[in-house]
Scaffold this active site. Structure first.
Site, mmCIF file in Angstrom:
data_model
loop_
_atom_site.group_PDB
_atom_site.id
_atom_site.type_symbol
_atom_site.label_atom_id
_atom_site.label_comp_id
_atom_site.label_asym_id
_atom_site.label_seq_id
_atom_site.Cartn_x
_atom_site.Cartn_y
_atom_site.Cartn_z
ATOM 1 N N HIS A 82 15.367 -5.352 -19.448
ATOM 2 C CA HIS A 82 15.772 -5.916 -17.839
ATOM 3 C C HIS A 82 17.128 -6.123 -17.939
ATOM 4 C CE1 HIS A 82 14.559 -6.197 -14.264
ATOM 5 N NE2 HIS A 82 15.344 -7.071 -14.098
ATOM 6 N N TYR A 134 23.383 -8.200 5.498
ATOM 7 C CA TYR A 134 24.248 -7.560 5.133
ATOM 8 C C TYR A 134 24.283 -5.946 5.008
ATOM 9 C CZ TYR A 134 25.040 -12.103 2.779
ATOM 10 O OH TYR A 134 25.554 -12.768 2.279
ATOM 11 N N ARG A 189 16.323 -0.271 -12.297
ATOM 12 C CA ARG A 189 14.977 -1.063 -14.067
ATOM 13 C C ARG A 189 14.457 0.199 -14.810
ATOM 14 N NH1 ARG A 189 14.898 -2.127 -7.846
ATOM 15 N NH2 ARG A 189 14.752 -4.383 -7.846
ATOM 16 N N HIS A 207 17.774 -4.497 -3.734
ATOM 17 C CA HIS A 207 17.490 -5.130 -3.264
ATOM 18 C C HIS A 207 17.262 -5.728 -2.343
ATOM 19 C CE1 HIS A 207 18.790 -8.204 -7.002
ATOM 20 N NE2 HIS A 207 17.220 -7.267 -7.217
ATOM 21 N N ARG A 212 19.983 -4.669 -17.118
ATOM 22 C CA ARG A 212 20.192 -4.331 -15.501
ATOM 23 C C ARG A 212 20.625 -5.237 -14.535
ATOM 24 N NH1 ARG A 212 17.942 -3.123 -10.318
ATOM 25 N NH2 ARG A 212 17.249 -4.260 -8.768
#
Length: 213
Positions: free
Chosen positions: A143, A178, A38, A169, A146
């Site tokens: 952005h 995950y 970011r 994330h 990204r």
């Protein structure tokens, strides 16, 4: 409510943006597009966050510029623990990072303004706006770089777990499902990203990345 699809730059368009932008900010474009950072994470990077031996960048802080306090800026921890992460730099980006360290980095911060002060987000944004206008990508936001990185990584065969780890994330549901993301795969993804940059033909990439045990 369905969210509109954001544009994704091609590898050739990323190169065009890098060529068009002020050389001081070329590496910021590359890190956004190929490492998925970011803007605030880029502005918050320290020289010590770059490891040119291991070819990694570690996100520890993000630069924040509150709208209600114009002119003020400070570093803070990422919003979640997932935001603190070490990312493998694609091999084709490493020489540009090394060049940036030699020519443009500050003593402490990776990105600084011409006067040596910490890079302002608006300074990077304005430089990007000028560059995108030169190359005819007026609809592309910083952005979106990204988002481009996430899409290109997915095209190399990265799994959702890989993408979550690489981009920082996090969500409770996803974390439970995950957490088995394998650290070693990130370097394989970075290598595949450079292969994608070399010819831009996703069809020529291996559909799956094979890990050596």
């Amino acid at each position: 409510m369905r969210v509109a699809e954001r544009p994704v730059a091609t590898p050739a368009q990323v190169v065009a943006l890098v060529d068009a932008i002020n050389p001081r900010y070329r590496t910021a474009v590359l890190i956004a597009a190929w490492c998925g950072l970011r803007r605030g994470e880029i502005a918050g990077l320290r020289v010590s966050d770059v490891d040119l031996t291991e070819h990694t960048i570690t996100v520890r802080k993000a630069r924040v510029e509150p709208l209600h306090a114009l002119g003020q800026a400070f570093d803070k921890d990422p919003k979640s623990e997932a935001g603190k992460r070490t990312i493998a730099i694609p091999p084709h980006v490493v020489p540009l990072v090394r060049l940036h360290l030699d020519q443009y980095a500050g003593k402490d911060r990776l990105f600084v303004s011409r006067d040596g002060t910490p890079l302002r987000g608006n300074t990077l944004y304005q430089a990007f706006v000028r560059a995108r206008k030169k190359v005819g990508l007026n609809d592309l936001t910083f952005h979106d770089l990204r988002h481009t990185g996430q899409t290109l990584a997915a095209q190399t065969g990265a799994t959702l777990a890989d993408l979550m780890k690489r981009l920082g994330h996090s969500s409770m549901a996803a974390a439970r499902r995950y957490l088995h993301a394998v650290d070693g795969r990130d370097r394989e993804i970075a290598k595949a990203l450079s292969e994608l940059a070399a010819h831009g033909d996703v069809a020529r990439l291996p559909r799956h990345i094979t890990m050596r045990h």
